[in-house]
Design an enzyme around this catalytic site. Sequence first.
Site, mmCIF file in Angstrom:
data_model
loop_
_atom_site.group_PDB
_atom_site.id
_atom_site.type_symbol
_atom_site.label_atom_id
_atom_site.label_comp_id
_atom_site.label_asym_id
_atom_site.label_seq_id
_atom_site.Cartn_x
_atom_site.Cartn_y
_atom_site.Cartn_z
ATOM 1 N N HIS A 8 0.737 -1.423 -0.332
ATOM 2 C CA HIS A 8 0.090 0.048 -0.170
ATOM 3 C C HIS A 8 1.161 1.469 -0.304
ATOM 4 C CE1 HIS A 8 -2.924 2.713 1.728
ATOM 5 N NE2 HIS A 8 -3.787 2.228 0.592
ATOM 6 N N ARG A 9 1.622 1.605 -1.159
ATOM 7 C CA ARG A 9 1.428 3.355 -1.842
ATOM 8 C C ARG A 9 3.331 3.089 -1.047
ATOM 9 N NH1 ARG A 9 -2.827 7.297 2.688
ATOM 10 N NH2 ARG A 9 -4.087 6.329 1.264
ATOM 11 N N GLU A 35 1.086 -0.854 -4.847
ATOM 12 C CA GLU A 35 -0.109 0.263 -5.099
ATOM 13 C C GLU A 35 0.652 1.592 -4.973
ATOM 14 O OE1 GLU A 35 -3.440 2.950 -4.202
ATOM 15 O OE2 GLU A 35 -1.246 2.233 -2.660
ATOM 16 N N HIS A 50 -1.330 10.932 -2.817
ATOM 17 C CA HIS A 50 -2.424 10.394 -2.228
ATOM 18 C C HIS A 50 -3.055 11.738 -2.681
ATOM 19 C CE1 HIS A 50 -5.861 9.261 0.180
ATOM 20 N NE2 HIS A 50 -5.575 7.887 -0.532
ATOM 21 N N GLU A 100 -3.394 3.772 -8.787
ATOM 22 C CA GLU A 100 -5.054 4.603 -8.655
ATOM 23 C C GLU A 100 -5.232 6.231 -8.526
ATOM 24 O OE1 GLU A 100 -7.572 6.558 -4.823
ATOM 25 O OE2 GLU A 100 -6.190 4.436 -4.226
#
Length: 227
Positions: A8-9, A35, A50, A100
């Site tokens: 995640h990130r 991601e 983000h 994303e």
Amino acid sequence: MNFLTIGHRGVMGVEPENTLRSFLAAQEAGLDAIELDLHLSKDGTLVVMHDTDVDRTTDGSGPVAEKTLAELRTLDAGRGERIPVFEEVLDAVRAPLQAEIKDVRAARALADVMRRRDLTGRVEVSSFHDEAITEAARLVPGTRTALIASRYGTEVVERAVAAGAATVCLNIRRLTLEVVEHAREAGLRIIGWVVNTQEHLRLVRALELDGATTDHPEIKRTGRFTA
């Protein structure tokens, strides 16, 4: 059987999120994919960030969309890291990426990069916004897409099917067997996020999900034997 583990990130539980340092750490930890989040700078560059503004993750302030790439580059994104542009990440790591996007404009910019660098086999495009993934797939045929949802019911399956997504990425805290069964009936792949505890990992395995997005690289190791 092992399942897909997605950083995640990067590995934001231990490194500054959405930085090259974090992505390299995720790759070195052996996570299956990484991601990241994309926004457009004022001058149209796909930058990895983000939030819509830089306040939380850098020493600067203000919206990403109101800053040029040069201005964004002056900011410290943690431990001396700079905000990367998407193509720098492509060059820095070998791992598959889940990118994303936040809107249709970002989808179009990403599609340009994907066509130019032939990324359909390496990059999966994800979004909370149905129209963004639909646009990405329209512009680059063969693009794999995923619909993300935080607050949802079984209707998320119909949304994903209508948008042409092959995957749903769902908040693990709201995931139910009913949603999982409905998604399976539609032939969708299911990823749970964010999976940072043994309790959530056990739920992922019990529901036989296809994978987990995590902040911590240990999930890769413990996921092999958690029942």
